[in-house]
Motif scaffolding. Structure first.
Motif, short mmCIF file in Angstrom:
data_model
loop_
_atom_site.label_atom_id
_atom_site.label_comp_id
_atom_site.label_asym_id
_atom_site.label_seq_id
_atom_site.Cartn_x
_atom_site.Cartn_y
_atom_site.Cartn_z
N ALA A 144 0.88 -1.17 0.00
CA ALA A 144 0.00 0.00 0.00
C ALA A 144 0.92 1.22 0.00
CB ALA A 144 -0.91 0.00 1.22
N VAL A 145 0.76 2.08 -0.99
CA VAL A 145 1.66 3.21 -1.17
C VAL A 145 0.86 4.51 -1.09
CG1 VAL A 145 3.31 4.31 -2.74
CG2 VAL A 145 3.16 1.82 -2.65
N ASN A 146 1.29 5.41 -0.23
CA ASN A 146 0.70 6.75 -0.15
C ASN A 146 1.48 7.68 -1.06
OD1 ASN A 146 -0.93 5.70 1.84
ND2 ASN A 146 0.10 6.76 3.51
N GLY A 147 0.79 8.62 -1.69
CA GLY A 147 1.46 9.63 -2.50
C GLY A 147 1.65 9.25 -3.95
N LEU A 148 0.99 8.20 -4.39
CA LEU A 148 1.04 7.76 -5.78
C LEU A 148 -0.36 7.85 -6.34
CD1 LEU A 148 2.76 6.37 -8.04
CD2 LEU A 148 2.01 4.19 -7.08
N LYS A 199 5.39 7.31 0.11
CA LYS A 199 5.97 6.32 1.02
C LYS A 199 5.15 5.04 0.97
CE LYS A 199 3.60 7.19 5.35
NZ LYS A 199 3.76 7.29 6.78
N VAL A 200 5.81 3.95 1.31
CA VAL A 200 5.14 2.66 1.41
C VAL A 200 4.53 2.58 2.81
CG1 VAL A 200 5.45 0.15 1.40
CG2 VAL A 200 6.73 1.58 -0.22
N ARG A 201 3.21 2.46 2.86
CA ARG A 201 2.50 2.38 4.14
C ARG A 201 2.52 0.97 4.70
NH1 ARG A 201 -2.26 0.89 5.94
NH2 ARG A 201 -3.23 0.53 3.93
N GLN A 202 2.43 0.00 3.82
CA GLN A 202 2.42 -1.40 4.25
C GLN A 202 3.00 -2.24 3.11
OE1 GLN A 202 -1.50 -2.92 5.05
NE2 GLN A 202 -0.81 -5.02 5.15
N GLN A 203 3.76 -3.28 3.47
CA GLN A 203 4.35 -4.16 2.47
C GLN A 203 4.31 -5.58 3.00
OE1 GLN A 203 7.44 -6.00 2.64
NE2 GLN A 203 7.36 -6.67 0.54
#
Length: 91
Positions: free
Chosen positions: A66-70, A84-88
C-alpha cells in the motif's frame, strides 16, 4: 545470457469508494466519525489480506504494498509529496 534479474511488472489498484463501503458496513453515523484516511487504510488492509490469500492459493509469489502519495492520471503515474510505502508484505 544475462544473470541480471528481470524488472518485475506491477499492477496498481486504486480504491475510490472506501468511505461509501465503510458507511454501508458500519452505518453513516460511524463513518462520519472516522477520518477518510482511516476508511481508506481499513479497506486497503482488507483488500491486501484477501489478495494475498487468493494469490498464494494459486501458487503465485511476489510482494504487495500500500503506497501513499502515488496517483493515476490517465496513462501517467503521478508521484506526490510524501510518497511512502505504508504497508508491504511478501507472499
Amino acid at each position: 545470457m544475462s544473470n541480471r534479474p528481470q524488472a518485475a511488472s506491477m499492477i496498481v489498484l486504486k480504491i475510490t469508494n472506501a468511505s461509501e463501503l465503510v458507511a454501508a458496513k458500519v452505518g453513516r453515523f460511524l463513518e462520519r466519525l472516522t477520518p477518510d484516511d482511516l476508511d481508506s487504510f481499513t479497506v486497503e488492509d482488507q483488500v491486501i489480506k484477501k489478495m494475498i490469500e487468493s494469490l498464494a492459493a494459486e501458487g503465485l509469489k511476489g510482494e504487495i504494498a500500500a503506497v501513499n502519495g502515488l496517483d493515476i492520471d490517465g496513462e501517467q503515474l503521478v508521484l506526490n509529496e510524501g510518497l511512502k510505502v505504508r504497508q508491504q508484505a511478501t507472499f
